[in-house]
Design an enzyme around this catalytic site. Structure first.
Site, PDB file in Angstrom:
ATOM      1  N   SER A 188       0.627  -1.188   0.004  1.00 36.67           N
ATOM      2  CA  SER A 188       0.009  -0.100  -0.053  1.00 36.67           C
ATOM      3  C   SER A 188       0.804   1.250  -0.036  1.00 36.67           C
ATOM      4  O   SER A 188       0.347   2.282  -0.551  1.00 36.67           O
ATOM      5  CB  SER A 188      -0.943  -0.125   1.291  1.00 36.67           C
ATOM      6  OG  SER A 188      -0.177   0.264   2.353  1.00 36.67           O
ATOM      7  N   HIS A 216      -5.481  -4.119  -1.123  1.00 38.20           N
ATOM      8  CA  HIS A 216      -5.421  -2.679  -1.863  1.00 38.20           C
ATOM      9  C   HIS A 216      -5.665  -3.016  -3.243  1.00 38.20           C
ATOM     10  O   HIS A 216      -5.323  -2.341  -4.409  1.00 38.20           O
ATOM     11  CB  HIS A 216      -3.877  -2.134  -1.640  1.00 38.20           C
ATOM     12  CG  HIS A 216      -3.870  -1.533  -0.084  1.00 38.20           C
ATOM     13  ND1 HIS A 216      -4.350  -0.413  -0.162  1.00 38.20           N
ATOM     14  CD2 HIS A 216      -3.320  -2.262   1.037  1.00 38.20           C
ATOM     15  CE1 HIS A 216      -4.253   0.122   1.193  1.00 38.20           C
ATOM     16  NE2 HIS A 216      -3.802  -0.911   1.849  1.00 38.20           N
ATOM     17  N   LYS A 247     -12.235  -0.530   1.578  1.00 38.96           N
ATOM     18  CA  LYS A 247     -11.340   0.322   0.513  1.00 38.96           C
ATOM     19  C   LYS A 247     -12.133   0.502  -0.699  1.00 38.96           C
ATOM     20  O   LYS A 247     -13.147   1.297  -0.652  1.00 38.96           O
ATOM     21  CB  LYS A 247      -9.978  -0.012   0.626  1.00 38.96           C
ATOM     22  CG  LYS A 247      -9.309  -0.190   1.960  1.00 38.96           C
ATOM     23  CD  LYS A 247      -7.854  -0.242   1.758  1.00 38.96           C
ATOM     24  CE  LYS A 247      -7.116  -0.657   3.162  1.00 38.96           C
ATOM     25  NZ  LYS A 247      -7.245   0.281   4.196  1.00 38.96           N
TER      26      LYS A 247
HETATM   27  C1  LIG Z   1      -2.286  -4.267   3.499  1.00 41.67           C
HETATM   28  C2  LIG Z   1      -3.304  -4.111   4.379  1.00 41.67           C
HETATM   29  N1  LIG Z   1      -3.925  -5.154   5.125  1.00 41.67           N
HETATM   30  C3  LIG Z   1      -5.063  -4.753   5.832  1.00 41.67           C
HETATM   31  C4  LIG Z   1      -5.417  -3.848   6.092  1.00 41.67           C
HETATM   32  C5  LIG Z   1      -6.586  -3.506   6.869  1.00 41.67           C
HETATM   33  O1  LIG Z   1      -7.775  -3.403   6.508  1.00 41.67           O
HETATM   34  P1  LIG Z   1      -8.997  -2.760   7.186  1.00 41.67           P
HETATM   35  O2  LIG Z   1      -8.738  -1.243   6.870  1.00 41.67           O
HETATM   36  O3  LIG Z   1     -10.132  -3.091   6.447  1.00 41.67           O
HETATM   37  O4  LIG Z   1      -8.967  -2.955   8.635  1.00 41.67           O
HETATM   38  C6  LIG Z   1      -4.804  -2.768   5.572  1.00 41.67           C
HETATM   39  C7  LIG Z   1      -5.225  -1.143   5.776  1.00 41.67           C
HETATM   40  O5  LIG Z   1      -4.787  -0.247   5.309  1.00 41.67           O
HETATM   41  C8  LIG Z   1      -3.771  -2.917   4.819  1.00 41.67           C
HETATM   42  O6  LIG Z   1      -3.211  -1.685   4.214  1.00 41.67           O
END
Ligand SMILES: Cc1ncc(COP(=O)(O)O)c(C=O)c1O
Length: 412
Positions: A188, A216, A247
C-alpha cells in the site's frame, strides 16, 4: 508513577520528531465524491480529498447507499450479537456467498475489518497448525505481523518481494515442518506488486500453503474485481485470499476466502471471529451491492486507471518526483516528517487539497511521503489544481534535506 506526565512526555517526543498524527475532521459530501468539508480551527473549509482508500468512490455509489438504507429499514441498526449468538443475519450469509464466488473459493468468512481478518486468521493458523513455520514478507501490513506474533509459532522474515531470499529460507527450513507463505499483492505505501505466480511456484516446490492479502487490490483489478490474483489467473493457486470491504468496496469489514474446511476451522477456533459482535446488517448489505456492481461494471476500473495515468503524466511534466510502480498508488516522497506535514498543511490551508502526510512507523524514516490516490471521480481540473499546487510549493521550497521546517516557512 506520574502516568499523565509519562503520556505527555511520550507525545511530546512524537511532536518534536514531526510524527504526531493530527486527524483531519472531515464531512464527506454525499454523491459528490471526492469533495468534503474539513472542520478547521478557522472554521469549515471545502476540500478535495486526494488520499482516500475509497479508491473507486463506491462509498458514494447510489446502489450501495440504497442497499444500506433498505437494510436499516428492514432490520434496524446493529447485528445484535456475535455471529454465533443471534448476530448472523441473512445479509451476512449472502455476503459470504458473494465473496466465495468472487474469489472462486468454496467458502468465505466475514470479519469486522481487514485488520481483524488478518490478525485472527494468521494468529489462529499459526497457533493451531502443529509446528508450522510462517514465511512473512518483510513489508507485510501491521495486522499480518501482529497475527503472526500472536500465533507465537516459528516465523521467518524474507526480504520484500525477493524470490531468491524466500527460496533460500524455505530450503533452509526443516523439510518436515508445515509451511505457510504470507504476503500481499499490492503493497500500500510503495504501490509495488508481488510476483504471485513465482511465489506460488515456490510454495508448490516446498509444500507450503499460501496466504495473500489483496486488501489494496480487490474491486480494482481483475475482470470481476477480485484482485491481482484474478487478473493473473492465479486464484486457484492460493490457499487463502484475504480482503477488505472498507477500501475499493467503499463500506467496512474484512474477509477471507478459502476452502470450506479452512473457513470453518477459523470460524470455529479464531477468538477474533467468535467473541465480537457481527458487522451491522446494513454494512453487509452495502458490501453485497458494491461487490455485485463491481463484478459486472468495468467503467470504474477503466476511469480509475485513466486518472492514475493522467496524474502521473502531469506530475512528470511539472517535475514533481513520484515513485514509479505498476499500481494505482502515487507516492510523492518527501523524505522528512516535518516537511511532509508542512506541505500537507499548506495544501489544505492554501489550496483546499487534503493529502495526509504518511510518516514512520507506517513508512520507514526518511521516506515520509504524500500518498496520492486518484479515483475515477477526480476530474482533469482536480488533477491540474493538485499538480499546480504541488509545483507552486516545490518551486518555492526545493526539498533539500538540510533546510529546516522554519526555513521553508521563511522562503514562502
Ligand atoms: C495491506 C493491508 N491489510 C489489511 C489492512 C486492514 O484493512 P482494514 O482497513 O479493512 O482494517 C490494511 C489497512 O490499511 C492494509 O493496508
Amino acid at each position: 508513577m506520574d502516568f499523565e506526565a509519562f503520556f505527555e512526555n511520550e507525545l511530546g517526543k512524537l511532536q518534536t520528531d514531526g510524527r504526531y498524527r493530527v486527524f483531519a475532521d472531515l464531512e464527506r459530501h454525499r454523491g459528490n465524491f471526492p469533495r468534503a468539508t474539513c472542520h478547521t480551527l478557522n472554521g469549515p473549509k471545502r476540500v478535495t480529498v486526494w488520499c482516500s482508500n475509497d479508491y473507486l468512490g463506491m462509498g458514494q455509489n447510489p446502489k450501495v447507499i440504497e442497499a444500506m438504507k433498505c437494510a436499516i429499514d428492514q432490520c434496524g441498526a446493529g447485528a445484535g450479537g456475535t455471529r454465533n449468538i443471534s448476530g448472523t443475519t441473512h445479509y451476512h450469509v449472502l455476503l459470504e456467498r458473494e465473496l466465495a464466488d468472487l474469489h472462486g473459493k468454496e467458502s468465505a468468512l466475514v470479519f469486522t475489518s481487514g485488520y481483524v481478518s488478518n490478525w485472527a486468521t494468521l494468529g489462529t493458523l499459526g497457533a493451531r497448525i502443529p509446528g508450522v513455520v510462517i514465511f512473512s514478507d518483510a513489508l507485510n501490513h501491521a495486522s499480518m505481523i501482529e497475527g503472526i506474533r500472536y500465533a507465537n509459532c516459528d516465523r521467518v522474515i524474507w526480504k520484500h518481494n525477493d524470490l531468491q531470499d524466500l527460496e533460500v529460507k524455505l530450503a533452509a527450513a526443516n523439510p518436515k515442518a508445515p509451511k505457510m507463505i504470507a504476503f500481499e499483492s499490492v503493497y500500500s505505501m510503495d504501490g509495488d506488486i508481488a510476483p504471485i505466480r513465482q511465489i506460488c511456484d515456490l510454495a508448490d516446490k516446498y509444500g507450503a500453503m499460501t496466504y495473500l492479502d489483496e486488501v489494496h487490490a480487490v474491486g480494482i483489478y481483475g475482470a470481476r474485481g477480485a484482485g491481482i490474483a484474478e487478473r493473473e489467473g492465479l486464484m486457484d493457486r492460493l490457499t487463502v485470499i484475504e480482503g477488505t470491504l472498507g477500501k475499493a468496496f467503499g463500506v467496512m469489514g474484512g474477509y477471507i476466502a478459502a476452502s470450506a474446511a479452512l473457513c470453518d476451522f477459523i470460524r470455529s477456533f479464531a477468538s477474533g471471529f467468535i467473541f465480537t459482535t457481527a458487522l451491522p446488517p446494513a454494512l453487509a448489505a452495502g458490501a453485497v451491492a458494491s461487490i455485485r456492481h463491481l463484478k459486472v461494471s468495468q467503467s470504474e476500473r477503466d476511469h480509475h486507471q485513466d486518472c492514475v495515468r493522467m496524474l502521473r503524466a502531469r506530475l512528470d511534466e511539472r517535475g514533481i518526483p513520484h515513485k514509479p510502480n505498476p499500481s494505482h498508488i502515487v507516492p510523492v516522497i518527501v523524505g522528512d516528517a516535518a516537511k511532509c506535514k508542512w506541505i500537507s498543511d499548506v495544501l489544505l490551508d492554501s489550496c483546499g487539497i487534503y493529502a495526509q502526510p504518511i510518516n514512520y512507523p507506517t513508512v520507514p524514516f526518511k521516506t515520509e511521503r504524500l500518498r496520492l490516490t486518484p479515483t475515477p471521480l477526480h476530474t482533469r481540473a482536480d488533477i491540474e489544481h493538485l499538480v499546480e499546487a504541488l509545483h507552486w510549493i516545490w518551486s518555492r521550497c526545493p526539498l533539500a534535506p538540510a533546510v529546516s521546517e522554519r526555513g521553508y516557512l521563511a522562503s514562502l
